[in-house]
Design a protein around this motif. Structure first.
Motif, PDB file in Angstrom:
ATOM      1  N   CYS A  30      -6.935   4.263   9.982  1.00  0.00           N
ATOM      2  CA  CYS A  30      -5.983   3.867   9.913  1.00  0.00           C
ATOM      3  C   CYS A  30      -6.513   2.525  11.155  1.00  0.00           C
ATOM      4  O   CYS A  30      -6.859   3.413  12.058  1.00  0.00           O
ATOM      5  CB  CYS A  30      -4.892   4.105   9.646  1.00  0.00           C
ATOM      6  SG  CYS A  30      -3.364   2.867  10.001  1.00  0.00           S
ATOM      7  N   PRO A  31      -6.176   1.516  11.291  1.00  0.00           N
ATOM      8  CA  PRO A  31      -6.766   0.498  12.597  1.00  0.00           C
ATOM      9  C   PRO A  31      -5.248   0.803  13.044  1.00  0.00           C
ATOM     10  O   PRO A  31      -4.917   0.408  14.093  1.00  0.00           O
ATOM     11  CB  PRO A  31      -6.653  -0.980  12.602  1.00  0.00           C
ATOM     12  CG  PRO A  31      -6.439  -0.315  10.626  1.00  0.00           C
ATOM     13  CD  PRO A  31      -6.848   0.591   9.808  1.00  0.00           C
ATOM     14  N   MET A  32      -4.224   0.861  12.463  1.00  0.00           N
ATOM     15  CA  MET A  32      -2.816   0.889  13.187  1.00  0.00           C
ATOM     16  C   MET A  32      -2.644   2.525  13.491  1.00  0.00           C
ATOM     17  O   MET A  32      -0.905   2.756  14.604  1.00  0.00           O
ATOM     18  CB  MET A  32      -1.831   0.484  12.194  1.00  0.00           C
ATOM     19  CG  MET A  32      -1.480  -0.859  11.639  1.00  0.00           C
ATOM     20  SD  MET A  32      -2.083  -2.199  12.880  1.00  0.00           S
ATOM     21  CE  MET A  32      -0.391  -1.601  13.864  1.00  0.00           C
ATOM     22  N   ILE A  78      -1.639   5.333  11.547  1.00  0.00           N
ATOM     23  CA  ILE A  78      -0.561   5.928  11.213  1.00  0.00           C
ATOM     24  C   ILE A  78      -1.036   6.449   9.953  1.00  0.00           C
ATOM     25  O   ILE A  78      -1.770   6.500   9.824  1.00  0.00           O
ATOM     26  CB  ILE A  78       0.569   4.465  10.685  1.00  0.00           C
ATOM     27  CG1 ILE A  78      -0.431   4.068   9.958  1.00  0.00           C
ATOM     28  CG2 ILE A  78       1.094   4.445  12.144  1.00  0.00           C
ATOM     29  CD1 ILE A  78       0.909   3.467   9.215  1.00  0.00           C
ATOM     30  N   ILE A  99      -0.536   6.605   5.998  1.00  0.00           N
ATOM     31  CA  ILE A  99       0.689   6.194   5.241  1.00  0.00           C
ATOM     32  C   ILE A  99       1.571   7.284   3.947  1.00  0.00           C
ATOM     33  O   ILE A  99       2.344   7.051   3.831  1.00  0.00           O
ATOM     34  CB  ILE A  99      -0.484   5.054   3.632  1.00  0.00           C
ATOM     35  CG1 ILE A  99       0.162   4.881   3.226  1.00  0.00           C
ATOM     36  CG2 ILE A  99      -1.018   6.869   3.351  1.00  0.00           C
ATOM     37  CD1 ILE A  99       0.709   3.791   3.684  1.00  0.00           C
ATOM     38  N   VAL A 113       1.432  -1.081  -0.266  1.00  0.00           N
ATOM     39  CA  VAL A 113      -0.166   0.213  -0.336  1.00  0.00           C
ATOM     40  C   VAL A 113       0.536   0.822  -0.266  1.00  0.00           C
ATOM     41  O   VAL A 113       1.750   1.572   0.791  1.00  0.00           O
ATOM     42  CB  VAL A 113      -1.345  -0.562   1.067  1.00  0.00           C
ATOM     43  CG1 VAL A 113      -2.209   1.516   1.688  1.00  0.00           C
ATOM     44  CG2 VAL A 113      -1.580  -1.473   0.816  1.00  0.00           C
ATOM     45  N   CYS A 162       2.606  -0.684   9.345  1.00  0.00           N
ATOM     46  CA  CYS A 162       0.994  -1.206   8.774  1.00  0.00           C
ATOM     47  C   CYS A 162       1.087  -1.961   7.622  1.00  0.00           C
ATOM     48  O   CYS A 162       1.936  -3.189   7.767  1.00  0.00           O
ATOM     49  CB  CYS A 162       2.242  -0.275   6.985  1.00  0.00           C
ATOM     50  SG  CYS A 162       0.183  -0.610   5.757  1.00  0.00           S
ATOM     51  N   ILE A 163      -0.169  -2.436   8.578  1.00  0.00           N
ATOM     52  CA  ILE A 163      -0.763  -3.664   7.900  1.00  0.00           C
ATOM     53  C   ILE A 163      -1.055  -4.145   7.198  1.00  0.00           C
ATOM     54  O   ILE A 163      -1.469  -5.446   6.324  1.00  0.00           O
ATOM     55  CB  ILE A 163      -2.005  -4.450   9.387  1.00  0.00           C
ATOM     56  CG1 ILE A 163      -2.947  -3.951   9.193  1.00  0.00           C
ATOM     57  CG2 ILE A 163      -0.736  -4.900  10.480  1.00  0.00           C
ATOM     58  CD1 ILE A 163      -3.832  -4.254  10.081  1.00  0.00           C
ATOM     59  N   THR A 164      -0.815  -3.523   5.861  1.00  0.00           N
ATOM     60  CA  THR A 164      -1.431  -4.078   4.538  1.00  0.00           C
ATOM     61  C   THR A 164      -3.093  -4.147   4.367  1.00  0.00           C
ATOM     62  O   THR A 164      -3.770  -4.882   3.516  1.00  0.00           O
ATOM     63  CB  THR A 164      -0.605  -4.488   3.942  1.00  0.00           C
ATOM     64  OG1 THR A 164       0.771  -4.463   4.214  1.00  0.00           O
ATOM     65  CG2 THR A 164      -0.726  -4.042   1.810  1.00  0.00           C
ATOM     66  N   CYS A 165      -3.882  -3.056   4.984  1.00  0.00           N
ATOM     67  CA  CYS A 165      -4.809  -3.639   4.803  1.00  0.00           C
ATOM     68  C   CYS A 165      -5.944  -2.569   4.128  1.00  0.00           C
ATOM     69  O   CYS A 165      -6.961  -2.996   4.060  1.00  0.00           O
ATOM     70  CB  CYS A 165      -5.703  -2.977   6.268  1.00  0.00           C
ATOM     71  SG  CYS A 165      -5.838  -1.643   6.612  1.00  0.00           S
ATOM     72  N   ALA A 166      -5.495  -2.165   3.509  1.00  0.00           N
ATOM     73  CA  ALA A 166      -5.964  -1.125   2.311  1.00  0.00           C
ATOM     74  C   ALA A 166      -7.164  -0.236   2.741  1.00  0.00           C
ATOM     75  O   ALA A 166      -7.919   0.277   2.006  1.00  0.00           O
ATOM     76  CB  ALA A 166      -6.102  -1.614   0.722  1.00  0.00           C
ATOM     77  N   LEU A 167      -7.235  -0.070   4.021  1.00  0.00           N
ATOM     78  CA  LEU A 167      -8.273   1.002   4.295  1.00  0.00           C
ATOM     79  C   LEU A 167      -8.510   2.303   3.899  1.00  0.00           C
ATOM     80  O   LEU A 167      -9.307   2.804   3.623  1.00  0.00           O
ATOM     81  CB  LEU A 167      -9.147   0.540   5.574  1.00  0.00           C
ATOM     82  CG  LEU A 167      -9.933  -0.695   6.690  1.00  0.00           C
ATOM     83  CD1 LEU A 167      -9.739  -0.463   7.276  1.00  0.00           C
ATOM     84  CD2 LEU A 167     -10.540  -1.695   5.493  1.00  0.00           C
ATOM     85  N   CYS A 168      -6.928   2.674   3.543  1.00  0.00           N
ATOM     86  CA  CYS A 168      -6.821   3.789   3.243  1.00  0.00           C
ATOM     87  C   CYS A 168      -6.608   4.069   1.980  1.00  0.00           C
ATOM     88  O   CYS A 168      -7.124   5.388   1.666  1.00  0.00           O
ATOM     89  CB  CYS A 168      -5.070   4.692   4.444  1.00  0.00           C
ATOM     90  SG  CYS A 168      -4.080   3.116   3.297  1.00  0.00           S
TER      91      CYS A 168
HETATM   92  S1  SF4 Z   1      -2.542  -0.217   5.079  1.00  0.00           S
HETATM   93 FE1  SF4 Z   1      -3.566  -0.196   6.323  1.00  0.00          FE
HETATM   94  S2  SF4 Z   1      -2.924  -0.143   8.167  1.00  0.00           S
HETATM   95 FE2  SF4 Z   1      -1.686   0.498   6.680  1.00  0.00          FE
HETATM   96  S3  SF4 Z   1      -1.471   2.851   6.078  1.00  0.00           S
HETATM   97 FE3  SF4 Z   1      -3.333   1.692   5.116  1.00  0.00          FE
HETATM   98  S4  SF4 Z   1      -5.515   1.423   6.817  1.00  0.00           S
HETATM   99 FE4  SF4 Z   1      -3.471   2.033   7.989  1.00  0.00          FE
END
Ligand code: SF4
Ligand code: SF4
Length: 517
Positions: free
Chosen positions: A285-287, A289, A291, A248, A299-305
């Motif tokens: 972002c669940p973390m 942070i 991006i 991401v 970054c856990i690469t959840c792609a919500l951003c």
């Molecule tokens: S991919 Fe997920 S964890 Fe990484 S910056 Fe985006 S929302 Fe946050």
């Protein structure tokens, strides 16, 4: 004035007390906003499927006949069996489980080298349960703004009620999680009844309690702290990524310079990128942070951003993908376009065609980039292990024999001069059905066989009843007349055969004679 004999140097310890940073930064509470978009929908789907598999699997039944448990997936520790639908694994076949673990490891390498930390972002139990706990939190306390307000509000009945309800539901989920785990180790319906009637084994209650606590603490209280501080995977995965792995990425080559007042800035003749600095990507972002600060361990690469930013781009009428899955190679190529190969700062005009659309010079991800030597090598090894395991599963024996020669005495000379050797023979009937097999001695001329406890059988063979799914241990004596013994120990074999199924197995043995070892 008298000068000091010792010169003072300008030096400071790297960890001097006045500049030392704390090793563990105090936690800043995160209030992730609900995201919506295609990645979020995919995450819902993965969450439902993975949780469904975890909670429901122990309740699936699989008919194996009257002599074996009917639970589809069961780790029967008491009898040392692992049942997986039609497959039954005995302890000596544990290499199948080891092989599956090897496949899981190589699969993780494969996934990480192609789509980065997809495991972390979508299927890791920590991610899935945190997601579930967040669903409960949002349902009770509201979305991000409401939760921030509630956190800051003084204690009241409403706040207390919401907090107690939330934690109560979390504890119930945690108990269900711990409960589901123990159902994999015993007949689920019986164990459920035993758990409620307090008749289950203490180890079951201890396991449920441990998993309840860890699920509640990790999923509800610690959340992103587990990924950042406890999990080794973020450190390991960096070694598996390469310049063609998807991660991401904030595409600053089109986002910078960011501006909250893009129209005004543009009207003033200044260059302005696509990022309107709305912080939507940070809020979801669940973390917790940003991006836009670049690739980060957290970054856990959840792609919500990506979902959040795509919604913003949709509202602004711009192309999606300001935050996107991108490879380092593509990113660098696009950055070179935006900066004139590094000769100037990012100029968003350079990445756009006169029409305002992104220029044709901009590199985009293509599926063929997934097929490169590294990923193909991982896939090849993964497939080979899988094919090997499958083949081994198809040809594996369900009737086994093991032979152990008596150590002391190695032979006995009987009163008529014949020589007798004793053996412990174990016959494994690895099917959940009883069967009668024939045990015989082969390769030892004039040998006679007697089995302790069995009187009526032929001199060199015997019919043996085997219980379903059990090992039968026999004490077997083989004798040779004096004149038939050779000068050296003789090799022969015990053969066991199922006359109905046609299965055979053999165990090699030695016949020891006086004067030889
Ligand atoms: S991919 Fe997920 S964890 Fe990484 S910056 Fe985006 S929302 Fe946050
Ligand atoms: S969501 Fe997109 S536009 Fe908003 S701050 Fe993040 S990157 Fe910039």
């Amino acid at each position: 004035m008298e000068r000091s004999a010792v010169e003072r140097l300008e030096a400071e310890a790297v960890n001097s007390a006045k500049s030392r940073q704390p090793l563990y930064a105090p936690r800043k509470k995160i209030f992730p906003k609900r995201a919506s978009g295609s990645f979020r929908r995919f995450k819902w789907l993965v969450m439902v499927v993975t949780l469904g598999i975890y909670y429901l699997t122990p309740w699936l039944r699989w008919d194996r006949g009257p002599h074996a448990p009917d639970q589809a997936v069961l780790l029967d520790l008491a009898n040392r069996r692992f049942y997986f639908f039609m497959i039954e694994i005995w302890p000596q076949e544990f290499f199948f489980v080891a092989g599956l673990l090897v496949m899981a490891g190589i699969g993780l390498f494969l996934i990480t080298s192609t789509v980065g930390r997809a495991w972390c972002g979508y299927t890791c139990p920590q991610t899935v349960w945190v997601d579930l706990f967040l669903v409960i939190e949002r349902a009770i306390e509201g979305d991000r703004n409401a939760r921030i307000k509630l956190e800051a509000a003084p204690w009241s009945f409403a706040k207390l009620w919401k907090r107690v309800t939330k934690h109560l539901v979390w504890v119930l989920i945690a108990v269900a999680t711990g409960g589901a785990w123990v159902f994999y180790f015993a007949d689920a319906p019986s164990l459920l009844k035993d758990l409620f009637t307090l008749e289950a084994a203490p180890v079951a209650y201890i396991t449920v309690a441990l998993l309840t606590v860890t699920t509640y603490v990790f999923g509800g209280l610690m959340r992103e702290q587990v990924c950042t501080y406890m999990c080794p995977w973020p450190r390991i995965q960096a070694a598996m990524l390469d310049e063609n792995s998807l991660t991401v990425t904030y595409n600053d080559w089109r986002g910078e310079p960011r501006s909250r007042h893009a129209k005004k800035t543009a009207a003033a003749g200044e260059s302005v990128g696509d990022c309107v600095d709305c912080n939507a990507c940070v809020a979801v972002c669940p973390m917790g942070i940003d991006i836009r600060d670049g690739q980060q361990l957290e970054c856990i690469t959840c792609a919500l951003c990506i979902d959040a930013c795509d919604s913003v781009m949709d509202k602004l009428g711009k192309e999606r993908g300001l935050i996107s899955y991108a490879t380092l190679n593509d990113y660098q190529a696009n950055m070179a376009v935006a900066t004139g190969n590094g000769t100037h700062a990012i100029d968003p005009a350079k990445v756009r065609a006169p029409s305002g659309k992104l220029s044709d010079r901009i590199a985009h991800f293509h599926l063929r980039k997934l097929f490169r030597p590294r990923t193909l090598a991982y896939f090849g090894v993964w497939s080979l292990v899988g094919i090997g395991l499958f083949y081994a599963l198809l040809i594996r024996d369900r009737l086994e024999i093991s032979v152990l020669h008596d150590r002391n005495p190695q032979f006995v000379t009987l009163s008529d001069g014949s020589i007798r050797n004793g053996y412990t023979v174990k016959l494994s009937n690895m099917i959940p059905e009883p069967r009668t097999v024939t045990l015989r001695v082969e390769g030892l001329r004039r040998a006679t066989m007697t089995i302790s406890g069995m009187t009526e059988h032929a001199p060199d063979s015997a019919e043996v009843e085997l219980a379903p799914d059990r090992v039968k241990t026999l004490k077997v004596f083989v004798a040779l007349p004096k004149y038939a013994t050779a000068a050296e120990a003789m090799s022969f074999r015990f053969v066991v055969e199922d006359p109905n199924g046609g299965e055979t197995a053999q165990g090699n043995a030695k016949f020891q004679v006086p004067g030889r070892r």
